[in-house]
Design an enzyme around this catalytic site. Structure first.
Site, PDB file in Angstrom:
ATOM      1  N   HIS A 229       0.829  -1.207   0.000  1.00 23.38           N
ATOM      2  CA  HIS A 229       0.000   0.000   0.000  1.00 23.38           C
ATOM      3  C   HIS A 229       0.866   1.261   0.000  1.00 23.38           C
ATOM      4  O   HIS A 229       0.548   2.240  -0.686  1.00 23.38           O
ATOM      5  CB  HIS A 229      -0.922   0.004   1.224  1.00 23.38           C
ATOM      6  CG  HIS A 229      -2.046  -0.976   1.133  1.00 23.38           C
ATOM      7  ND1 HIS A 229      -1.844  -2.342   1.232  1.00 23.38           N
ATOM      8  CD2 HIS A 229      -3.387  -0.799   0.957  1.00 23.38           C
ATOM      9  CE1 HIS A 229      -3.015  -2.957   1.126  1.00 23.38           C
ATOM     10  NE2 HIS A 229      -3.963  -2.047   0.959  1.00 23.38           N
ATOM     11  N   HIS A 272       0.538  -2.718   9.339  1.00 32.80           N
ATOM     12  CA  HIS A 272       1.927  -2.982   8.978  1.00 32.80           C
ATOM     13  C   HIS A 272       2.818  -2.459  10.094  1.00 32.80           C
ATOM     14  O   HIS A 272       2.482  -1.473  10.772  1.00 32.80           O
ATOM     15  CB  HIS A 272       2.304  -2.294   7.654  1.00 32.80           C
ATOM     16  CG  HIS A 272       1.968  -3.092   6.436  1.00 32.80           C
ATOM     17  ND1 HIS A 272       2.735  -4.148   5.994  1.00 32.80           N
ATOM     18  CD2 HIS A 272       0.939  -2.981   5.558  1.00 32.80           C
ATOM     19  CE1 HIS A 272       2.196  -4.641   4.887  1.00 32.80           C
ATOM     20  NE2 HIS A 272       1.102  -3.958   4.612  1.00 32.80           N
ATOM     21  N   ASP A 276       8.063  -1.741   7.903  1.00 28.86           N
ATOM     22  CA  ASP A 276       7.510  -2.063   6.583  1.00 28.86           C
ATOM     23  C   ASP A 276       7.260  -0.796   5.771  1.00 28.86           C
ATOM     24  O   ASP A 276       7.572  -0.736   4.572  1.00 28.86           O
ATOM     25  CB  ASP A 276       6.196  -2.832   6.729  1.00 28.86           C
ATOM     26  CG  ASP A 276       6.358  -4.130   7.498  1.00 28.86           C
ATOM     27  OD1 ASP A 276       7.507  -4.594   7.619  1.00 28.86           O
ATOM     28  OD2 ASP A 276       5.345  -4.675   7.968  1.00 28.86           O
TER      29      ASP A 276
END
Length: 365
Positions: A229, A272, A276
């Site tokens: 994302h 996350h 990350d």
């Protein structure tokens, strides 16, 4: 009169050269005869040029190139190759998520790793939906902007290559290191334990839903290192800003706010780890900046001992895509579809300047 003519003849003979071989002088042809023979036009043209250079001594003669070469060839077939490369790596990512999901340890046995952001910020359930909606908006804006670009084939192959390479990196990092889930709220799908047919169905479900939670396709765990994302939110903003006019600051600001808010919402939703997101942002921005620096600088397209960027593993692919592109791409826009030539032809008669002067002379007489 005879005495005067005799004196002129003697004077003319004295002025002639003493060499007997040169006593014959070719008579000058009249202008009419030269024009008949076709020799008058070049001489008059050259004499006109000489007179022009004497009249305007400050003018500089510029040598025009013999062949006009297109600086930005479209080469749609290369864009097609880049698109296939991107699609392959995106599909490979879904396959890798399905494989890694089988190795994720249960959250009861392996609790989430400690994360400083999670220690200070409590989880907000709806934040991840906001992040995905922002990503959809940015992707929609970028696709719309890309359709109106004049050199959309060059920009399109750059986008496909960069996003394909980023997701290839993501496949590697996911496979080599499997992290536990970031929070106890995760509801991972049950493991299939070797059921190949069910795995194929999961892969197709991920592809059809775009891997989004709002579509119900994000049911697998293990795709944490690094955040896909964040890659999408960052890369779309970078391309939107790079290939839009600089004075569209309000447009850039809106897209930046959408991207930044989406990335923050990933962390607020505890979907996350912070590492990350940091790794995803770092890799995305560096690959984008490196690629465009090499594409815009002619010297960086050549493999040499001093060009350390040419040692990247993807340099041959980059050279294949960018070798015919000369310089930075100008920010030009055009309609996505070209209308037929006859649609905008005027029925009015067109006149040249010579015809107009002739008609004016006829009217005056």
């Amino acid at each position: 009169m005879d005495i005067i003519e005799t004196a002129k003849l003697e004077e003319h003979l004295e002025n002639q050269p003493s060499d007997p071989t040169n006593t014959y002088a070719r008579p000058a042809e009249p202008v009419e005869e030269e024009n008949k023979n076709g020799n008058g036009k070049p001489k008059s043209l050259s004499s006109g040029l000489r007179k022009g250079t004497k009249k305007y001594p400050d003018y500089i003669q510029i040598a025009m190139p013999t062949e006009s070469r297109n600086k930005f060839p479209l080469e749609w077939w290369k864009t097609g190759i880049a698109f296939i490369y991107a699609v392959f790596n995106l599909v490979l990512t879904t396959v890798m998520i399905t494989v890694v999901h089988e190795r994720v340890p249960p959250k009861e046995l392996s609790p989430p790793l400690p994360d400083k952001f999670f220690d200070y910020i409590d989880r907000v359930k709806w934040a991840f939906s906001v992040s995905e909606i922002n990503g959809i908006i940015l992707v929609g804006l970028w696709i719309t902007q890309w359709l109106f670009l004049r050199y959309k084939s060059i920009v399109g192959r750059r986008f496909c290559f960069i996003i394909g390479t980023l997701y290839l990196y993501r496949c590697i990092t996911m496979y080599v290191t499997t992290l536990p889930v970031p929070g106890m709220h995760f509801q991972c799908a049950p493991k299939l334990n070797g059921d190949s047919q069910a795995k194929v169905q999961r892969i197709l479900r991920l592809i059809s839903g775009g891997g989004l939670s709002i579509t119900g396709s994000h049911i697998l765990c293990g795709d944490f290192l690094f955040s896909g994302h964040t890659v999408t939110l960052t890369l779309t903003y970078l391309f939107i800003k790079e290939y839009s006019p600089r004075h569209f600051w309000w447009y850039h600001l809106i897209c930046w706010l959408l991207s930044a808010a989406g990335i923050i919402c990933i962390l607020v939703a505890h979907e996350h780890y912070t590492i990350d997101v940091i790794i995803a942002y770092y890799i995305t921005t560096r690959l984008f900046w490196w690629y465009h620096s090499m594409a815009n600088e002619k010297n960086l397209k050549v493999s040499s001992q001093t060009n350390f960027l040419s040692r990247a593993w993807w340099f041959p692919i980059f050279y294949f895509f960018e070798k015919n592109v000369q310089g930075s791409i100008p920010c030009c826009f055009s309609w996505p579809l070209s209308w037929p030539p006859g649609c905008f032809k005027s029925s009015c008669k067109k006149y040249s300047r010579v015809q107009k002067i002739g008609e004016d002379n006829e009217k005056s007489t």
